[in-house]
Design a protein around this motif. Structure first.
Motif, short mmCIF file in Angstrom:
data_model
loop_
_atom_site.label_atom_id
_atom_site.label_comp_id
_atom_site.label_asym_id
_atom_site.label_seq_id
_atom_site.Cartn_x
_atom_site.Cartn_y
_atom_site.Cartn_z
N VAL A 289 -10.58 3.37 -2.85
CA VAL A 289 -10.06 4.29 -1.85
C VAL A 289 -8.56 4.06 -1.68
O VAL A 289 -8.11 2.92 -1.60
CB VAL A 289 -10.78 4.09 -0.50
CG1 VAL A 289 -10.17 4.98 0.58
CG2 VAL A 289 -12.26 4.40 -0.65
N ASP A 290 -7.79 5.14 -1.63
CA ASP A 290 -6.35 5.02 -1.38
C ASP A 290 -6.11 4.69 0.09
O ASP A 290 -6.57 5.43 0.97
CB ASP A 290 -5.64 6.33 -1.73
CG ASP A 290 -5.67 6.62 -3.22
OD1 ASP A 290 -5.72 5.66 -3.99
OD2 ASP A 290 -5.64 7.81 -3.60
N TRP A 291 -5.42 3.60 0.34
CA TRP A 291 -5.12 3.19 1.72
C TRP A 291 -3.65 3.47 2.00
O TRP A 291 -2.77 2.95 1.33
CB TRP A 291 -5.44 1.72 1.93
CG TRP A 291 -5.58 1.35 3.37
CD1 TRP A 291 -4.60 1.32 4.32
CD2 TRP A 291 -6.80 0.99 4.06
NE1 TRP A 291 -5.11 0.96 5.53
CE2 TRP A 291 -6.46 0.75 5.40
CE3 TRP A 291 -8.11 0.83 3.65
CZ2 TRP A 291 -7.40 0.36 6.35
CZ3 TRP A 291 -9.06 0.45 4.59
CH2 TRP A 291 -8.70 0.22 5.92
N LYS B 271 -17.96 8.31 0.43
CA LYS B 271 -16.68 7.61 0.35
C LYS B 271 -15.52 8.56 0.61
O LYS B 271 -15.46 9.64 0.02
CB LYS B 271 -16.53 6.96 -1.03
CG LYS B 271 -15.30 6.09 -1.18
CD LYS B 271 -15.33 5.29 -2.47
CE LYS B 271 -15.26 6.17 -3.68
NZ LYS B 271 -15.16 5.38 -4.94
N SER C 158 -13.42 -0.60 -3.70
CA SER C 158 -13.97 0.74 -3.43
C SER C 158 -13.18 1.85 -4.12
O SER C 158 -13.71 2.95 -4.33
CB SER C 158 -13.97 1.00 -1.92
OG SER C 158 -12.64 0.99 -1.41
N ILE D 108 -9.49 -6.57 3.81
CA ILE D 108 -9.27 -5.13 3.65
C ILE D 108 -8.65 -4.82 2.30
O ILE D 108 -9.01 -3.83 1.64
CB ILE D 108 -8.39 -4.59 4.79
CG1 ILE D 108 -9.14 -4.69 6.12
CG2 ILE D 108 -7.97 -3.15 4.52
CD1 ILE D 108 -10.42 -3.88 6.17
N GLY E 32 0.85 -1.18 0.00
CA GLY E 32 0.00 0.00 0.00
C GLY E 32 0.88 1.22 0.00
O GLY E 32 2.10 1.13 0.14
N TRP F 6 -11.44 -4.99 -0.14
CA TRP F 6 -12.32 -3.82 0.00
C TRP F 6 -11.68 -2.58 -0.62
O TRP F 6 -12.36 -1.80 -1.30
CB TRP F 6 -12.61 -3.58 1.48
CG TRP F 6 -13.58 -2.45 1.70
CD1 TRP F 6 -14.94 -2.54 1.77
CD2 TRP F 6 -13.26 -1.06 1.86
NE1 TRP F 6 -15.48 -1.30 1.97
CE2 TRP F 6 -14.49 -0.37 2.03
CE3 TRP F 6 -12.07 -0.34 1.88
CZ2 TRP F 6 -14.55 1.01 2.22
CZ3 TRP F 6 -12.13 1.04 2.06
CH2 TRP F 6 -13.35 1.70 2.23
N THR F 7 -10.38 -2.39 -0.41
CA THR F 7 -9.69 -1.24 -0.98
C THR F 7 -9.71 -1.26 -2.50
O THR F 7 -9.97 -0.25 -3.15
CB THR F 7 -8.24 -1.21 -0.48
OG1 THR F 7 -8.22 -1.19 0.95
CG2 THR F 7 -7.51 0.02 -0.99
#
Length: 289
Positions: free
Chosen positions: A182-184, A156, A180, A173, A86, A176-177
């Protein structure tokens, strides 16, 4: 004083003083060894010796090992588990709500000794605890479900920041990242200061609530935790936002959404909060008594 007398005084042989090293210059070998070690970070000096000999360097393993140690190129042992892939860049500074959420776990126990954990999810911009979930077990799948629930309510986020805990680096997770978008952001291992906002919130949670409360059951802990969270949002003043409450501070962004909608088709960014007014400070002080 002559050299002979000086050597006699300090008890040193004259040939030792006059000795000059005949060791050849290692600058070219040293530079190439460092370059190879950076390119092949998990190779020890014996493998690097093979590469150097292929390139025409006439060097034995003892000389190479001396240079290898002087340059501190020793291979370090890896940790016990793989880290999730990540972004490990510094967390961005949010300028509006939902730009950055951070999350972490806090542990406590009931009077019977059974331990439970609290998952805290925090919006950095408006200093709001979006959720505080208490349970005996909080797996990666449970974290993903709670994030889905929050996204349905608040929208979001642009990015989420966390440490490298097993629940937060699990396949659930990571899936999910990816789904979605989304930047984790993962902080560097052993550097909780890189996630300072959630660590500060955890400190307030423990000092003002957990250390002051005795829990007889998980149900009671959930009720009291929700009451404290509401008090944190609507009553407790926050020094980082001009002694306003998080609810009062968030209201400023809601009031500016009309202006933001008018600018949506332009190139201007989301309007930033202005300086804290005396009216908001007065209201916050009245609410805190």
């Amino acid at each position: 004083m002559s050299e002979r007398r000086a050597c006699r005084v300090i008890g040193c042989q004259r040939m030792t003083v006059r000795y000059r090293s005949r060791r050849p210059d290692d600058a070219r070998l040293r530079d190439r060894l460092v370059a190879l070690a950076r390119e092949r970070r998990r190779f020890g000096y014996r493998r690097l010796l093979i590469f150097l000999r292929r390139e025409g360097f006439a060097v034995n393993h003892k000389r190479l090992f001396r240079v290898y140690r002087e340059e501190r190129l020793m291979v370090r042992k890896r940790g016990g588990r793989k880290r999730a892939l990540g972004s490990r860049t510094p967390l961005p500074v949010p300028a509006r709500p939902n730009e950055l959420w951070v999350l972490d776990f806090v542990a406590d126990q009931l009077v019977c000794g059974r331990r439970f954990r609290i998952l805290a999810i925090y919006d950095v911009c408006i200093r709001r605890c979006l959720a505080a979930i208490a349970d005996f077990s909080l797996s990666g799948k449970r974290v993903a479900r709670e994030l889905d629930r929050l996204v349905a309510v608040h929208g979001k986020p642009t990015a989420i920041g966390s440490d490298n805990g097993t629940e937060l680096t699990s396949n659930a997770i990571l899936t999910w990242t990816a789904d979605s978008g989304v930047d984790w952001h993962y902080i560097a291992p052993g550097k909780p200061v890189q996630n300072a906002f959630i660590e500060s919130f955890n400190g307030r949670l423990r000092d003002e609530f957990l250390n002051e409360t005795t829990f007889t059951s998980l149900a009671q802990a959930r009720v009291l935790l929700e009451e404290w969270r509401r008090d944190y949002h609507g009553v407790r003043p926050h020094s980082g936002i001009g002694w306003l409450t998080p609810d009062a501070y968030a209201a400023r962004f809601i009031a500016q959404r009309g202006q933001a909608a008018a600018l949506a088709d332009g190139s201007a960014s989301w309007p930033l909060p202005t300086d804290m007014t005396e009216e908001f400070n007065r209201q916050a002080l009245i609410r805190t008594g």
